[in-house]
Design a protein around this motif. Structure first.
Motif, PDB file in Angstrom:
ATOM      1  N   ARG A 423      53.460  48.122  13.994  1.00  0.00           N
ATOM      2  CA  ARG A 423      54.741  47.862  13.311  1.00  0.00           C
ATOM      3  C   ARG A 423      55.463  49.171  13.010  1.00  0.00           C
ATOM      4  O   ARG A 423      56.664  49.280  13.156  1.00  0.00           O
ATOM      5  N   ASP A 448      50.119  39.737  15.683  1.00  0.00           N
ATOM      6  CA  ASP A 448      51.566  39.934  15.869  1.00  0.00           C
ATOM      7  C   ASP A 448      52.310  38.606  15.842  1.00  0.00           C
ATOM      8  O   ASP A 448      53.432  38.535  15.342  1.00  0.00           O
ATOM      9  N   TRP A 451      52.757  37.740  12.284  1.00  0.00           N
ATOM     10  CA  TRP A 451      53.807  38.545  11.660  1.00  0.00           C
ATOM     11  C   TRP A 451      55.186  38.039  12.040  1.00  0.00           C
ATOM     12  O   TRP A 451      56.049  37.843  11.208  1.00  0.00           O
ATOM     13  N   SER A 458      60.468  42.686   8.472  1.00  0.00           N
ATOM     14  CA  SER A 458      59.383  43.679   8.505  1.00  0.00           C
ATOM     15  C   SER A 458      59.400  44.501   7.230  1.00  0.00           C
ATOM     16  O   SER A 458      60.477  44.771   6.709  1.00  0.00           O
TER      17      SER A 458
END
Ligand code: SF4
Length: 459
Positions: A423, A448, A451, A458
């Motif tokens: 990230r 991922d 996420w 983010s």
């Protein structure tokens, strides 16, 4: 009272996604070797995609259809589509039950396929959907099934060769093609003698009878044209349900020759239109940039040259063939060349998480191993190369199957560090290349996906 492993992981790693903790625990512990579970798995071997290694029945069981080595499901598919490689361990807290929560029954003397007289008993049919429930001790976790054997794997080429004898295998939505499995590092020419310079953890590349049926000859790059034709027929089957095609082979001691082998393969796939149908990636050893350029022109989109271990001394110890015949610096240079050729998001290098902690001369300190691997991730990601780690399963040596317990925590800590690094560097795993429907030993695509699916922004 025994503490639940999933509870322990939740309390120790609250910042790691639950699906990642569960998959790591399943990869480490597998399913418990209970008679009802083993029976169900052996019977599922009638319809599930099989592990490339058969299961050896223990003396507790009679032969199944007259055989003591039987096909066994390769991959678990959890309710949310997470893919996990199946293993059995005696002390696992995880077990299977029927989906309604009732236990899987042990074998009875009336079960026909398990008696010598009934080798031809009807095959077990694949159940519809998720037929099993996963339990940790007495707690229901999720439902699951096994990846089924798809129609292509029972088909024949025009000359009568079974598709599965072409070197083709499948992990979820990834076809893996290995038309030359024998690895020359097992019999490496060293001056006037031959030595076993294979990677310490590897069994898969051992030159054996698979080579003769595929027409592979050691120290010869070229693949037989007739075999390439069969490969293309198999990959062109309309029902592979795959979107990635990953090309691998045993390593060659001459990297230029290995490059030629993969170019030949790419040319055949391109001619058959298969580089349009699949995201084709080259999973060779390090190869010259000229070979990469030829492959790129033929429609190959990604590359994955596996370093296996980051630390220089451990690389030399664990991968003596790669170290002697290519060398770590040249391997890394080849990965950087691959980024220039295939572009970022399309170059990975796979590592075996924990190999550097195993055997004589290994890292003695887990923290040092973790630090080294995360430094490696920084180095690679800053050059737009994705490191991916599978959990080290001990498949060789007297202690095979008995990984130390720290492996699980090490693997989780490592994956947390890798996810943070991805990230920070703005380089998540490219799902066109590698996704959670095909990652059966790694956690990166699950991390991922979680996420991108769960986090709106983010950090
Ligand atoms: S290069 Fe290493 S991991 Fe790959 S097949 Fe050869 S021995 Fe196995």
């Amino acid at each position: 009272m025994t503490q639940s492993i999933l509870d322990r992981l939740q309390s120790d790693y609250p910042d790691i996604p639950p699906v990642v903790r569960l998959k790591a625990a399943l990869l480490f512990f597998g399913l418990r070797t209970e008679k009802g579970v083993v029976r169900a798995l052996v019977e599922a071997g009638d319809w599930a995609f099989p592990n490339f290694m058969p299961h050896h029945l223990s003396p507790d069981f009679p032969a199944y259809r007259g055989a003591r080595q039987v096909p066994f499901p390769y991959l678990l598919r959890l309710a949310d589509d997470t893919q996990v490689r199946l293993r059995l361990k005696e002390d696992s807290p995880f077990t299977l039950r029927h989906i309604d929560g009732t236990s899987l029954p042990e074998l009875e003397s009336t079960d026909l396929a398990w008696t010598d007289e009934h080798q031809q008993a009807p095959l077990t049919e694949a159940p519809q959907g998720q037929a099993y429930a996963l339990y940790e001790l007495d707690r229901r976790i999720t439902t699951l099934s096994f990846e089924p054997r798809l129609l292509w794997s029972d088909a024949l080429t025009a000359d009568g060769t079974p598709f599965k004898a072409t070197g083709l295998s499948q992990h979820g939505d990834m076809l893996v093609l290995n038309p030359a499995p024998g690895c020359e590092y097992f019999v490496a020419p060293f001056g006037h003698e031959k030595r076993n310079l294979s990677c310490q953890f590897c069994l898969y590349g051992l030159p054996d009878q698979r080579m003769s049926s595929l027409g592979q000859k050691l120290f010869q790059a070229e693949l037989p044209e007739a075999h390439l034709q069969r490969i293309c027929e198999a990959c062109a089957h309309p029902q592979t349900q795959a979107r990635h095609l990953y090309l691998v082979s045993g390593s060659m001691v001459d990297m230029a020759e290995e490059g030629k082998r993969f170019v030949q393969l790419a040319r055949a796939l391109n001619k058959a239109g298969l580089t349009d149908r699949y995201y084709v990636a080259c999973g060779s050893g390090a190869i010259p940039k000229e070979s990469m350029l030829e492959m790129k022109a033929l429609g190959v989109r990604g590359a994955c040259f596996n370093l296996e271990v980051w630390d220089p001394e451990q690389f030399e110890r664990v991968c003596p063939g790669k170290s002697n015949f290519v060398g770590r610096e040249r391997w890394i240079q080849s990965l950087m060349d691959a980024v220039e050729v295939f572009g970022e998001g399309n170059v990975m290098s796979a590592f075996v998480g924990g190999a550097e902690l195993d055997g004589e001369g290994a890292f003695e300190d887990q923290e040092a191993a973790l630090k080294s691997n995360l430094e490696g991730a920084e180095f690679l990601l800053s050059r737009r190369i994705q490191p991916i780690y599978s959990l080290h399963w001990k498949m060789t040596g007297k202690q095979r199957g008995l990984e130390p317990i720290y492996s699980l925590d090490h693997f989780l800590q490592l994956n947390r560090g890798l996810a943070d690094a991805r990230r920070r560097h703005g380089l998540l795993i490219n799902p066109e290349f590698f996704c959670r429907r095909c990652a059966y030993m790694q956690l990166e695509p699950d991390y991922d996906h979680w996420w991108t699916d769960t986090m709106v922004e983010s950090p």
